[in-house]
Design an enzyme around this catalytic site. Structure first.
Site, PDB file in Angstrom:
ATOM      1  N   CYS A 103       0.854  -1.189   0.000  1.00  0.00           N
ATOM      2  CA  CYS A 103       0.000   0.000   0.000  1.00  0.00           C
ATOM      3  C   CYS A 103       0.899   1.251   0.000  1.00  0.00           C
ATOM      4  O   CYS A 103       1.662   1.453  -0.938  1.00  0.00           O
ATOM      5  CB  CYS A 103      -0.950  -0.079   1.188  1.00  0.00           C
ATOM      6  N   ASP A 149      -8.707  -3.864  -7.229  1.00  0.00           N
ATOM      7  CA  ASP A 149      -8.275  -2.873  -6.239  1.00  0.00           C
ATOM      8  C   ASP A 149      -9.073  -1.583  -6.418  1.00  0.00           C
ATOM      9  O   ASP A 149      -9.027  -0.950  -7.472  1.00  0.00           O
ATOM     10  CB  ASP A 149      -6.781  -2.599  -6.428  1.00  0.00           C
ATOM     11  N   HIS A 175      -7.459  -4.666  -3.020  1.00  0.00           N
ATOM     12  CA  HIS A 175      -6.398  -3.994  -2.272  1.00  0.00           C
ATOM     13  C   HIS A 175      -6.164  -4.732  -0.959  1.00  0.00           C
ATOM     14  O   HIS A 175      -7.094  -5.161  -0.291  1.00  0.00           O
ATOM     15  CB  HIS A 175      -6.812  -2.550  -1.994  1.00  0.00           C
TER      16      HIS A 175
END
Length: 207
Positions: A103, A149, A175
């Site tokens: 991330c 995502d 994600h």
């Protein structure tokens, strides 16, 4: 007031150095149990690791909401912190050093590869800003994304792939698919990605 030293989580193999090493960069939620498990799994494979707390100037990962903590990161301080973490890894006994992150940490991993931080390999996972920061890198790069995502649209991933062809895309993963113990965890994608990560690091970090 004395400046605080960069807090880091460190792991090292039981065998004597030198060994390969990996910088492990946290998500937007900061240092987490999942990140520490990544470090411990890497060390079980023979890698020393250092995971720096990049939010320490703001008081750590629970000092504010993640948007505030991320917004407080300054490029010069971030680069200095990565350099210090790299030095810590060298001091532990690591010779060839790679970097991975998730991330926010994926974006920072990509930046580190662009900055030329004496890295032998970089493997960013679902870095949300990579598509807006594309440029030449100073080490081998393997990028991981999820096809569903919600933060990284397919056009952004294709833009990344056009600059860096070594992209691994899991079409059904969202994600945070590496975040075990969470609702975003995708066991199939995470297992395959881990195997690919170890292969990639094995190729570039082991003599």
């Amino acid at each position: 007031m004395t400046a605080q030293a960069l807090p880091c989580y460190l792991t090292r193999p039981r065998t004597a150095p030198p060994w390969p090493g990996v910088l492990v960069i946290h998500e937007g939620n900061g240092i987490s149990p999942q990140l520490l498990r990544v470090c411990e799994r890497l060390t079980a494979e023979g890698y020393a690791t250092v995971a720096p707390d990049l939010f320490f100037r703001s008081g750590g990962p629970e000092a504010a909401d993640y948007g505030t903590l991320i917004g407080a990161l300054q490029p010069d301080e971030l680069r200095a912190d990565l350099t210090e973490a790299h030095t810590r890894l060298r001091e532990l006994g690591a010779d060839r050093i790679g970097i991975t992150g998730f991330c926010l940490g994926g974006t920072i991993t990509y930046r580190a590869a662009r900055w030329g931080l004496d890295l032998a390999a970089a493997a960013p996972f679902y870095g949300g800003n990579i598509a807006t920061e594309l440029g030449p890198v100073a080490c081998p790069l393997l990028l991981f994304f999820g096809g569903t995502d919600e933060y990284i649209p397919p056009k952004a991933i294709e833009k990344v792939r056009a600059t860096h062809p070594d992209v691994v895309l899991y079409p059904e993963a969202g994600h945070g698919y590496m975040r075990d113990g969470s609702s975003s965890y995708d066991p199939a994608a995470a297992t395959d990605a881990w195997d690919r990560l170890l292969t990639f690091f094995g190729q570039h970090l082991r003599a």
